[in-house]
Every structure is written in C-alpha cells, then in structure tokens.
Design a protein around this motif. Sequence first.
Motif: not given
Length: 457
Positions: A73-75, A366-371
């Motif tokens: 994940f990307i915070d 999940l897209y927002l959290a990664t890509r």
Amino acid sequence: MALEKTIYIGPFIHCETLTELDIAVHGMIGVGEDGKIAFVVRDVEGGQLSAPDGWETAKIVQTPDHGFFFPGFIDTHIHASQYPNAGVFGKSTLLDWLNTYTFPLESSFSDLEKAARIYNRVVARTLSHGTTTACYYATVHVPATNLLADVCQSKGQRAFVGRVCMDRLSPDYYRDESVESAITATRQCIDHIKKIDPKFDLVTPIITPRFAPSCTDETLKALGDLHHETGIPCQTHVSENKAECQLVKEMFPQSQSYTHVYDEAGLLTQKTILAHAVHLTKDERALIKQRKAKVSHCPASNTALTSGTAKVRTMLDEGLTVGLGTDVSGGYTSSLLAEAREAIFVSRHVAMTDGDDAKLSVEEALYLATRGGAKVVGLENRIGGFEVGKDWDAQMVTLGGVGDTVGLNQEAGLVEIFGGETWDDKVAKWVYTGDDRNTTAVWVKGKLVHQRPGFKP
Ligand code: GUN
Ligand code: FE
C-alpha cells in the motif's frame, strides 16, 4: 546486503485498471538480487511449477491456503509525529483540533528520545499494515525529522519525509522564526537525506509548507523557488474545512482561490501532493489538472474532523490523479486497508445525495491504495503493481491462519473463509473485515521488512 533470487509462488492479485483486478490464481513471480521483478507467470501450467533456466536454485516463498500476494500500500499523506494522538480528537474541527491536540504534541519533538520512540513505532506499525511507501509530515524540528528519515531507511520503508514549515498563525512555542530559518531548516533536512540515500532510492525529501494559513507569502514563494531549483516534490493541505477556506480567502485576498495561492507561489506542479481537496471548486479542479498536481484523499480524517465529503468520483471523472492518505491523526487509523474501507463508505454517503454513480467499488478503493498512490508519488513506473522491471514492494495476505486450512482461528483475525467464496468475494472480505493480522509478510525492493509470527521466509 545482496538479496537472494526468490520465486514467489501462489495467487497474485493487483489492479489492472481503476475498476478491474487482475487475479492470477496459479501465479509465479521471480524477483532478482536487485529486488526487481524479473519474470511474471500468470498461469503456471496445470498448477505445476518449474523454475525457468537460471532460477533452479532460487529461494521459494509460497502462500499458504487462502493466501495471495498483493502490491504494498501507498499512504500518500500521514503525519508521523501525530501517531500518539491516533483516535484522540473529541468533537473538534480542524482549526481548534490543531491548537488543542496537534501543535502541543508536535512541539514535543524537540525531545529526540521521544521522537525516536514514536517514529520507530509508526514506521513499524505502518509496515505491519502493508504500507510499503509513506509520505510523512514530521515536525519543524530538524534533528527529529532527520531521525525519521533514518528510521525509514533502517526499517526499509520507502518514504517521503517532510520537515514542516510554518511561520505564521502558529503558536509562539511552535513555529518558524522567519522565512530564512524555514528555508535553511528545510535545506538541512534535504542535505541529510542526500547523505544517507544520495539517489533517493528509498527515502526522498519532500518540501512541506504545512498549509497556506500557516505560511507567509514570502515563505510560500521561497519554498516554491526551492521546489523548482531542486526538483524535490512538495506536499501540503488544500481546501479541507470550510472555516479554513474562509480564512484563506481573508488572508490571501488577491488570490482567486485557495489552489491559486499555491499556484502563484510556484507550489502547484506535477510533483505536488494536495491532501483533502474536500471543498474545491470546478475551477480549482481544472487548475490542479492543468498543473498535473496530485490529490491525496483522506476519508477517515475528513469524517473524524467533520471536514466534509471529498467528491472522489467527480475528481476521477475529471481526470485528476487520486491516492489515499490516512492523515494520522486527523484520521484515526494508520491502516491503508481501513482507509480504503472508509473511502468506500464515504462514497456511499456522497451517493445518498449525489446519486449511485458516486459509489466507489472495492476494486476502485484498492486501485487508489496502490496504482493511484504510485502515480501520486510519481513512482508509477516502479511500484503499485506486478510487472517485470518494477520493484518487489508487496504484501502476502492470508485469509486464514498461517498454514491453516480453515480460516477460523485467532491468527486469521476477523476474515472468515468458508470455502465457497470466489476470489472476488475473498478480496471483498479482506477489504471489509481484514486487518494487520492478515498481512503475513511485507517486502520493499525485495527485502523482507515485516512478518507475522509463524511466517517462515
Ligand atoms: N492542516 C494543517 N495542518 C494540518 C494537519 O496536521 N492535519 C490536517 N488534517 N490538516 C492540517
Ligand atoms: Fe494532514
């Protein structure tokens, strides 16, 4: 330290597009000594694996039952220094919350021992939630900010570390003295990271004006100049709360909008991350798009501080780049999985007034959290999905006890798998009922940076 060539075997799931997951049930991903993905096999024939030439002696890491690999994940927005206050906000709203809870806590980071204790905790905790990249706000203190960069590097978390600038409308006990001191301190933090990670391979400095109301025009301008001089990214808050927006209007009467304040200072570029963006006008969104600046959506915080509901569907439809931010401690959770859930629920509240189209799906969250996050931090070519050449920033998720065949034990947490679920169902169960107990192991650039008890690397 050189890494061992490793083959990761088992289901892998990542986001194909905003709305679609790519689910490879019999997957195999090879990661080289450089921590990069060397090959991806989506469908190991007959479920039988055989290592490609040159990989016969590679180490094998295999998922247990109901396990899968997912990108880390990307915070895109988290205040590391506010971690001790996670969950503590009462009924406050932004401006009184800052004075009551936040500034007193942040000011205490002049104590380097306290800073060390808290920064070690927050990095360990976010890693345990599968956060492989975090955009941190530290405090005004140079030694403590540098220490946060050191902690990220030693624990192996990819991070953007920002020394907070604030030389106006801030308490006497916690502020920058002058434009010059704010810039000097920012440069010192940049220089420190240049020393410990010269290519900004893992840790990158980020220019951090707290938000327009806490910076003089001169400081905003000087930070904008520094942003252009160095090419170092920048992060700040925009249009979070109505009283804040009114304040900006009064403090910057010559500017057309809150977003224009940053633009006029040279702080609105493709390397700018704007947190919240709750009350933006259509013109502001158009300007953000034109400048290719990025948005960090922080739904838990926006709900906790009753800031408002950001219109994510509108931003996405208009072509803005959006990622997720926990915004600890405006947000109560340091888990990006929980934040994804909050994003879905906030979108449903928006849908209750604006119509069903506003709803975000599990896949979109999940897209927002990664890509999405990868694009926000400008690393979409390195992280966010499983493609050859990308870094192995990944988490192993287990929806059952580690090594257990039926996911109904304590270690599995709240996710209960009964056996008839499709993979889409399993992913939805993870998003709605999962937590860090399901995050079995976490890697950044191929290096194991977190593991649950029972995981055998
Ligand atoms: N605006 C200015 N500072 C802050 C902060 O620390 N948190 C949030 N959520 N908004 C801010
Ligand atoms: Fe914030």
